[in-house]
Design a protein around this motif. Structure first.
Motif, short mmCIF file in Angstrom:
data_model
loop_
_atom_site.label_atom_id
_atom_site.label_comp_id
_atom_site.label_asym_id
_atom_site.label_seq_id
_atom_site.Cartn_x
_atom_site.Cartn_y
_atom_site.Cartn_z
N ASP A 86 0.83 -1.20 0.00
CA ASP A 86 0.00 0.00 0.00
C ASP A 86 0.87 1.26 0.00
N LYS A 87 1.99 1.20 0.71
CA LYS A 87 2.89 2.35 0.75
C LYS A 87 3.47 2.62 -0.64
N ARG A 88 3.82 1.56 -1.36
CA ARG A 88 4.34 1.71 -2.72
C ARG A 88 3.30 2.32 -3.64
N ARG A 89 2.08 1.82 -3.55
CA ARG A 89 1.00 2.33 -4.42
C ARG A 89 0.71 3.80 -4.12
N ALA A 90 0.68 4.14 -2.83
CA ALA A 90 0.41 5.52 -2.44
C ALA A 90 1.50 6.46 -2.93
N ALA A 91 2.76 6.03 -2.80
CA ALA A 91 3.89 6.87 -3.23
C ALA A 91 3.88 7.06 -4.74
N TYR A 92 3.60 6.00 -5.46
CA TYR A 92 3.55 6.07 -6.93
C TYR A 92 2.43 7.01 -7.37
N TYR A 93 1.27 6.84 -6.77
CA TYR A 93 0.11 7.66 -7.12
C TYR A 93 0.39 9.13 -6.83
N ARG A 94 0.96 9.41 -5.66
CA ARG A 94 1.25 10.79 -5.27
C ARG A 94 2.29 11.40 -6.21
N TYR A 95 3.28 10.62 -6.57
CA TYR A 95 4.38 11.12 -7.42
C TYR A 95 3.87 11.57 -8.79
N TYR A 96 2.99 10.75 -9.39
CA TYR A 96 2.55 11.04 -10.75
C TYR A 96 1.26 11.85 -10.84
N THR A 97 0.49 11.94 -9.76
CA THR A 97 -0.79 12.65 -9.82
C THR A 97 -0.84 13.87 -8.91
N ASP A 98 0.07 13.94 -7.95
CA ASP A 98 0.06 15.00 -6.94
C ASP A 98 -1.24 14.97 -6.14
N MET A 99 -1.81 13.77 -6.00
CA MET A 99 -3.02 13.57 -5.23
C MET A 99 -2.81 12.43 -4.25
N GLU A 100 -3.69 12.34 -3.26
CA GLU A 100 -3.57 11.30 -2.24
C GLU A 100 -4.37 10.06 -2.63
N TRP A 101 -3.66 8.95 -2.76
CA TRP A 101 -4.27 7.66 -3.08
C TRP A 101 -5.19 7.24 -1.94
N GLY A 102 -6.40 6.81 -2.28
CA GLY A 102 -7.33 6.32 -1.27
C GLY A 102 -8.15 7.39 -0.58
N GLU A 103 -7.92 8.66 -0.91
CA GLU A 103 -8.68 9.74 -0.28
C GLU A 103 -10.06 9.82 -0.94
N ALA A 104 -11.10 9.72 -0.13
CA ALA A 104 -12.47 9.57 -0.64
C ALA A 104 -12.86 10.63 -1.67
N LYS A 105 -12.43 11.87 -1.48
CA LYS A 105 -12.86 12.94 -2.37
C LYS A 105 -12.35 12.77 -3.80
N ASN A 106 -11.38 11.88 -4.00
CA ASN A 106 -10.84 11.65 -5.34
C ASN A 106 -11.63 10.62 -6.13
N TYR A 107 -12.64 10.02 -5.51
CA TYR A 107 -13.41 8.94 -6.14
C TYR A 107 -14.90 9.24 -6.09
N ASP A 108 -15.64 8.58 -6.95
CA ASP A 108 -17.10 8.71 -6.93
C ASP A 108 -17.73 7.76 -5.92
N LEU A 109 -17.02 6.65 -5.66
CA LEU A 109 -17.56 5.62 -4.78
C LEU A 109 -16.44 4.86 -4.09
N CYS A 110 -16.56 4.67 -2.78
CA CYS A 110 -15.60 3.86 -2.03
C CYS A 110 -16.35 2.66 -1.44
N LEU A 111 -15.81 1.46 -1.67
CA LEU A 111 -16.47 0.23 -1.23
C LEU A 111 -15.60 -0.53 -0.25
N ASN A 112 -16.17 -0.89 0.89
CA ASN A 112 -15.49 -1.72 1.88
C ASN A 112 -15.82 -3.18 1.58
N SER A 113 -14.92 -3.84 0.89
CA SER A 113 -15.17 -5.22 0.48
C SER A 113 -15.19 -6.18 1.66
N GLY A 114 -14.54 -5.80 2.74
CA GLY A 114 -14.56 -6.65 3.94
C GLY A 114 -15.93 -6.65 4.59
#
Length: 199
Positions: free
Chosen positions: A152-180
């Protein structure tokens, strides 16, 4: 009309499985590793290398990237950035081809200016994800919880580096689903129903 679903996901949350099943139920193309294969063909790097650099933050300190830079057709760009640029073009191309489901690859960001995209983030409690990765990938010397944190740390860093946005932050998505909490199949049903009603 919503034609495209992008799915970002925590490691072990089932986002890839959900994406594949949703595409199957809707009868539309599913893209994940297909994008890696296309990128591999375009830039001549192995799929394994492409996959690794699809989640590692691009960096000029990458010794292999520096060594290969002079051989890249884009000039002195390092391989991490070359992988990003190539995958970005492929995501744009498949989105232009028609309805589809795209998992990962920062597709939510790449397609942010389109009004026909449903941007989804799939997450789950750590215990659920830890059990799931052991069931799917098997046990390793690395503790499941530590592996989750690393991925998750790798994905977040990659996302932040190329998008300048926070990975997993709800406001960046239309829908967040808790699969658990909802279950994998329920998440699939929600997305299928949502896609159909938003057409």
């Amino acid at each position: 009309m919503k034609r495209i679903i992008t799915i970002s996901r925590q490691f072990g949350s089932g986002g890839r499985t959900i994406g594949a099943e949703v595409a199957k139920k809707l009868g539309i193309p599913y893209y994940n590793h297909d994008i890696i294969a296309r990128a591999s063909e375009k830039i001549g790097l192995s799929p394994e290398y492409i996959e690794k650099n699809s989640e590692d933050k691009g960096s000029a300190s990458n010794w292999f990237g520096n060594a290969m830079a002079a051989m890249n057709p884009i000039g002195t760009i390092n391989n991490g950035d070359l992988v990003w640029a190539t995958q970005k073009k492929i995501v744009e191309q498949v989105a232009a081809e028609g309805p589809c489901v795209i998992v990962g690859r920062c597709a939510d960001y790449i397609l942010k200016d389109r009004d026909d995209v449903i941007k989804v983030f799939v997450y789950a409690p750590k215990a659920f994800r830890a059990n799931r990765i052991v069931e799917i990938y098997g046990a390793t010397d690395e503790m499941p919880e530590k592996r989750l944190k690393r991925m998750d740390k790798r994905r977040a860093a990659y996302y932040r580096y190329y998008t300048d946005m926070e990975w997993g932050e709800a406001k960046n998505y239309d829908l967040c689903l808790n699969s658990g909490a909802l279950g994998i199949e329920k998440c699939e049903d929600i997305l299928v129903d949502l896609y159909k009603t938003m057409k």
